[in-house]
Design a protein around this motif. Structure first.
Motif, PDB file in Angstrom:
ATOM      1  N   TRP A  86       0.844  -1.191   0.000  1.00 28.25           N
ATOM      2  CA  TRP A  86       0.000   0.000   0.000  1.00 28.25           C
ATOM      3  C   TRP A  86       0.876   1.236   0.000  1.00 28.25           C
ATOM      4  O   TRP A  86       2.061   1.191   0.328  1.00 28.25           O
ATOM      5  CB  TRP A  86      -0.956   0.028   1.192  1.00 28.25           C
ATOM      6  CG  TRP A  86      -0.275   0.055   2.531  1.00 28.25           C
ATOM      7  CD1 TRP A  86       0.099   1.147   3.233  1.00 28.25           C
ATOM      8  CD2 TRP A  86       0.119  -1.079   3.322  1.00 28.25           C
ATOM      9  NE1 TRP A  86       0.686   0.804   4.416  1.00 28.25           N
ATOM     10  CE2 TRP A  86       0.714  -0.594   4.492  1.00 28.25           C
ATOM     11  CE3 TRP A  86       0.030  -2.468   3.156  1.00 28.25           C
ATOM     12  CZ2 TRP A  86       1.215  -1.413   5.485  1.00 28.25           C
ATOM     13  CZ3 TRP A  86       0.536  -3.276   4.159  1.00 28.25           C
ATOM     14  CH2 TRP A  86       1.126  -2.759   5.319  1.00 28.25           C
ATOM     15  N   ALA A  87       0.247   2.357  -0.350  1.00 21.03           N
ATOM     16  CA  ALA A  87       0.993   3.605  -0.458  1.00 21.03           C
ATOM     17  C   ALA A  87       1.191   4.216   0.909  1.00 21.03           C
ATOM     18  O   ALA A  87       0.296   4.181   1.762  1.00 21.03           O
ATOM     19  CB  ALA A  87       0.217   4.583  -1.344  1.00 21.03           C
ATOM     20  N   THR A  88       2.387   4.788   1.097  1.00 20.06           N
ATOM     21  CA  THR A  88       2.655   5.427   2.382  1.00 20.06           C
ATOM     22  C   THR A  88       3.652   6.554   2.214  1.00 20.06           C
ATOM     23  O   THR A  88       4.561   6.462   1.382  1.00 20.06           O
ATOM     24  CB  THR A  88       3.197   4.404   3.407  1.00 20.06           C
ATOM     25  OG1 THR A  88       3.604   5.118   4.582  1.00 20.06           O
ATOM     26  CG2 THR A  88       4.381   3.647   2.852  1.00 20.06           C
ATOM     27  N   PRO A  89       3.511   7.628   2.947  1.00 15.38           N
ATOM     28  CA  PRO A  89       4.496   8.718   2.878  1.00 15.38           C
ATOM     29  C   PRO A  89       5.768   8.422   3.670  1.00 15.38           C
ATOM     30  O   PRO A  89       6.687   9.220   3.715  1.00 15.38           O
ATOM     31  CB  PRO A  89       3.741   9.898   3.506  1.00 15.38           C
ATOM     32  CG  PRO A  89       2.762   9.265   4.439  1.00 15.38           C
ATOM     33  CD  PRO A  89       2.373   7.952   3.825  1.00 15.38           C
ATOM     34  N   HIS A  90       5.814   7.275   4.283  1.00 12.03           N
ATOM     35  CA  HIS A  90       6.947   6.935   5.144  1.00 12.03           C
ATOM     36  C   HIS A  90       8.242   6.830   4.345  1.00 12.03           C
ATOM     37  O   HIS A  90       8.250   6.464   3.167  1.00 12.03           O
ATOM     38  CB  HIS A  90       6.658   5.600   5.848  1.00 12.03           C
ATOM     39  CG  HIS A  90       7.538   5.352   7.023  1.00 12.03           C
ATOM     40  ND1 HIS A  90       8.802   4.816   6.905  1.00 12.03           N
ATOM     41  CD2 HIS A  90       7.339   5.562   8.342  1.00 12.03           C
ATOM     42  CE1 HIS A  90       9.343   4.713   8.119  1.00 12.03           C
ATOM     43  NE2 HIS A  90       8.468   5.163   9.007  1.00 12.03           N
ATOM     44  N   ALA A  91       9.347   7.186   4.988  1.00 13.95           N
ATOM     45  CA  ALA A  91      10.656   7.109   4.326  1.00 13.95           C
ATOM     46  C   ALA A  91      11.023   5.662   4.039  1.00 13.95           C
ATOM     47  O   ALA A  91      10.460   4.732   4.635  1.00 13.95           O
ATOM     48  CB  ALA A  91      11.709   7.748   5.226  1.00 13.95           C
TER      49      ALA A  91
END
Lengths: 281, 355, 274
Positions: free
Chosen positions: B269-274
């Motif tokens: 899934w999409a995530t803004p996490h580094a």
């Protein structure tokens, strides 16, 4: 059901012993108090003249009151010595309280006679105390009232009974939950207020038990006056002892004994009542 | 390391209590490790943690029964930790109530007023007020030994509150009560606090209780603050995996993030996490059972086998197996399920947490 | 727990007072022992001429050792008797209901609080009326009567602390009450029995008040010392007193060891509490 029978039976031997060697002798003593003696023989005639003698002759009442004064002094002094000690050990001594407890118990186990004798050697005119005072040039001559005086009797008995007073007191103090002390502080009471409002009231049962013990045992003591007391410190038990000895008047001695017995029982009854009122369980 | 805390939103401005870098050591054991915390005036703050987390120690430090090994405690702009307990405007409700057995309920409550020299004429009225507040007026003449646990607890509360402390400390006061009584007392405590506006510092190990009562929760772990935030915040955005597991139930997904996509097994899934390794906390209620409705764009969909299903009134607790991982799911009455089913969750519900 | 003590002010005055009280308790005994080695005899200050002469005199004093033997005989008998009857009384008080139980309890405990002279005299009258000659036997009867209360108290406390469920488990598993008593109850009471036994032994060895009136020709140790005291004090008495002190201390240490071995586990727990 078999357990019920077995349970009933086991009470019989001690009951029997108590009946024969406790109840019967007390009854015998009671009976003796109503008899009289004449020409060295005990006559089984019933009369109350012994009791009359006790109340009419001021000597007996004097000695009784003196005995009670001595008992009161001993109890008071023992409390003055024992309470701060118990308080210190319970609340301030930390981990050392175990060892300190041992140290208080030790004198209890040392023979009464040994301790009384120790005081005898210390207080006499040639004794250690006088020698010590003279050595330091505090006195020039031996002080005589140290020994063979009510002072010596009170001192010796205080020494004997302070641990007795200490024990139930300490137990009572240890029993007080520490969070009550914290709660008292939390609510704004300092150490002194906490002691007066929380610790002292809750230690009363132990205090009462110890004080009663010391008072009653001193009341019936006859050895201390013989060891370190003089003619001015004869206690009521000494009179009884001589009546059963050289003065040979068993009925009169029995009468006094019955009085002591009644005094003891009524005091016990009283303290039991008080203890029930103060047991905040 | 600084605690992760969000500002309190309790309405009244002003910080009442400041714990500054307080550490406490007992012998060789460090029970509190440089804790810093601010308690706002009028707020209901709960110290939450397992036994041994240091929460009770912190409470006792504020009450004055222990001294900090280092650090300071300040209240209303003045130094607190140098004062003995009987000089602090702080009162405690003890876990074991600690009512004085030799005093009546009334005398217990008036104790604090008496020792601080309150006017004799004032005392009866204040005591009566306090007893009324906790609904114990008719027991005024009784001794504590005759009261039930719940009743003793109310008296302990009255005894503390009657002194109008600036801060009330409550040391797991409800832990000895049975479940129903506990719920009732919780709601009474909450409304009492709202009504009086007194700052409450509450200690408990029960996270349900903490979430129900508090304006903010301070979660303690091993003598350090794990997170300080409101219940909703801490539940929705736990900072660490410990917090996520301690408060509420959760599933911890250990993923690998690359170019904005988190990969977990065959799921992504999409995530803004580094980029790198990341742990995501996913609440059981956030996993949905697919019954054919339209699934939001970007949702992670997967099939999993049902391992166990436990009925719990208005919800079902499921344990499902996805590629060897066991997930906990909470659904609302789908009836009995079996075999393999389809599930989905929104990436917005997967919260990245620290270890 | 310990924290609340740390928070409270240490009271140095109280500590000093405590030391003074301990000094008061121990000084006389210390003096006694020191002067038993004093060449100049009892009294005077300071003590000089360290000598063990008085102990040597003591060792060759036949009468004293005879009385020691007498005391031991009576003491051992008293211990055996008191433990058995005291156990029965404690069991009866703890478990049985029977008519007159309340009175029985008071009676059994009465000699404990009553001055010894009354117990002694009443038994003297009893002995005379049944024409029993005064001897070590009458002394034994007197001591036994007086010390049953000590045994009963100690054993009753031990019974109360016992876990009743153990006996129920024993019965459940098929043991008869008699077997249960020997296999479960008694072993549980072991510590109480030993503690009570030691206490009774010590009290018996030191007993004077009751013995005073019931003694015949054979003296017990305290009465032998007493008789000597009438004639005047000698350092030999210091010596024998010091020995009695030494033996008592050893007995207490043993008693304490026994008492605390049971609570050792609890003490360990208290050491770990953050």
């Amino acid at each position: 059901m078999y357990t019920r029978m077995y349970k009933g039976l086991i009470s019989l031997p001690p009951m029997f012993w108590v009946a024969v060697f406790l109840l019967l002798p007390y009854a015998l003593m009671f009976a003796h108090s109503f008899w009289t003696v004449r020409d060295g023989i005990i006559l089984h005639e019933w009369s109350t003249q012994n009791y009359a003698k006790l109340f009419q002759n001021p000597l007996y009442l004097d000695v009784l009151f003196r005995t009670m004064r001595i008992a009161g002094s001993v109890t008071l002094l023992s409390l003055l010595l024992g309470y701060p000690l118990a308080y210190y050990m319970s609340f301030h001594a930390g981990v050392r309280k175990e060892i300190l407890y041992q140290l208080v118990i030790v004198p209890l186990w040392i023979s009464y006679l040994v301790r009384g004798y120790a005081w005898k050697t210390i207080l006499g005119s040639d004794g250690v105390l006088n020698g010590f005072l003279q050595h330091l040039h505090l006195t020039k001559e031996p002080v005589s009232f140290f020994l063979y005086s009510p002072f010596a009797v009170v001192l010796m008995l205080t020494h004997i009974y302070t641990p007795f007073v200490f024990l139930p007191l300490y137990a009572s103090l240890e029993h007080i939950p520490r969070n009550l002390v914290e709660a008292s502080h939390d609510l704004g009471a300092g150490s002194r207020a906490t002691f007066l409002r929380v610790i002292l009231p809750l230690s009363l049962p132990g205090l009462l038990a110890g004080a009663t013990f010391a008072f009653l045992l001193t009341l019936g003591d006859f050895l201390a006056p013989l060891l370190v007391g003089g003619p001015s410190s004869i206690m009521i038990a000494n009179i009884v002892q001589s009546l059963f000895g050289t003065a040979y008047d068993w009925p009169l001695g029995a009468a006094i004994s019955v009085c002591i017995l009644l005094l003891t029982i009524s005091l016990l009854f009283l303290t039991e009542r008080l203890e029930k009122r103060w047991a905040f369980r | 390391m600084p605690a992760i805390s969000s500002p309190s939103n309790s309405g009244t401005a002003g910080v009442l209590l400041e714990v500054r870098e307080v550490a406490k050591r007992f012998g060789a054991v460090e029970v509190l490790k440089r804790v810093s915390l601010e308690i706002a005036a009028g707020e209901f703050l709960t110290l939450l943690g397992e036994s041994g987390s240091g929460k009770t120690t912190l409470l006792r430090l504020i009450a004055g029964f222990e001294q900090p090994t280092s650090g300071e405690i300040w209240m209303d702009g003045e130094r607190l930790d140098t004062l003995p307990p009987y000089k602090r405007r702080v009162n405690t409700v003890f876990q074991s109530y600690a009512l004085f057995p030799h005093l009546s309920v009334r005398d217990n409550v008036s104790y604090g007023l008496e020792v601080s020299g309150t006017a004799k004429t004032e005392i009866p009225a204040r005591v009566a007020d306090a007893l009324r507040m906790v609904k114990m007026e008719e027991f005024a003449a009784q001794r504590p030994a005759r009261l039930s646990g719940g009743q003793q607890q109310r008296v302990a509360l009255a005894r503390a509150l009657v002194n109008r402390p600036k801060l009330l400390l409550l040391d797991e006061p409800l832990s000895a009560l049975d479940a129903n009584l506990r719920k009732q007392m919780q709601s009474e405590l909450k409304s009492l606090q709202r009504e009086l506006g007194i700052t409450f510092l509450f200690v408990t190990h029960d996270q349900d209780e903490a979430m129900a009562l508090s304006d903010r929760i301070a979660l303690l772990k091993g003598g350090a603050l794990e997170q300080v935030a409101s219940p909703r915040e801490i539940y929705a955005h736990p900072a660490t995996s410990y917090t996520a597991r301690f408060i509420g139930q959760t599933n911890l997904l250990r993923t690998e993030v690359k170019n904005g996509t988190a990969r977990w097994g065959s799921l992504q899934w999409a995530t803004p996490h580094a980029d790198g390794n990341a742990i995501f906390s996913l609440r059981p209620a956030a996993i949905h059972w697919h019954t054919g409705e339209t699934v939001p764009w970007g949702a992670a969909r997967f099939r999993a086998g049902i391992r166990q299903q436990i009925f719990s009134g208005d919800s079902e607790h499921l344990e499902i197996d996805f590629e060897g991982h066991v997930l906990r799911v909470r659904l609302h009455t789908p009836g009995l399920l079996s075999g393999e089913q389809e599930f989905w969750f929104s990436p917005l519900d997967a919260v990245a947490v620290r270890e | 727990m310990s924290g609340s003590q740390r928070g409270m002010s240490r009271s140095p005055l109280l500590a000093i007072y405590a030391v003074l009280v301990f000094a008061f308790l121990y000084l006389p005994i210390a003096v006694l022992i020191i002067y038993s080695f004093n060449g100049e005899g009892v009294g005077g200050f300071p003590p000089k001429n360290f000598t063990v002469r008085w102990y040597q005199v003591l060792l060759s004093d036949g009468a004293i050792w005879d009385s020691v033997v007498n005391s031991l005989l009576v003491a051992v008998g008293t211990v055996a008797f008191s433990l058995v009857f005291g156990l029965l009384a404690a069991l009866a008080l703890d478990r049985a209901t029977f008519p007159g139980k309340a009175i029985f309890r008071r009676l059994v405990l009465l000699p404990l609080i009553l001055p010894g002279i009354i117990t002694g005299l009443s038994l003297l009258m009893f002995a005379v009326s049944v024409k029993l000659q005064l001897s070590l036997l009458t002394v034994f009867i007197g001591m036994g009567t007086a010390l049953i209360s000590v045994a009963t108290t100690e054993l009753y406390a031990g019974l109360q602390k016992m876990d009743r469920a153990q006996e129920e488990a024993s019965l459940d598993l098929g043991a008869t009450p008699w077997q249960t008593f020997w296999r479960v109850t008694l072993p549980n009471l072991k510590l109480s029995l030993i503690a009570a036994g030691l206490l009774i032994f010590t009290l018996s060895m030191d007993e004077i008040a009751v013995t005073f009136f019931l003694i015949g020709r054979d003296n017990t140790l305290p009465l032998e010392i007493w008789a000597r005291l009438r004639r005047g004090i000698t350092p030999e008495i210091n010596a024998v007193s010091s020995l009695i002190f030494g033996v008592s201390v050893i007995l207490i240490l043993i008693w304490y060891r026994i008492r605390t071995s049971s609570t050792g586990a609890e003490a360990q727990e208290l050491l770990e509490r953050p």
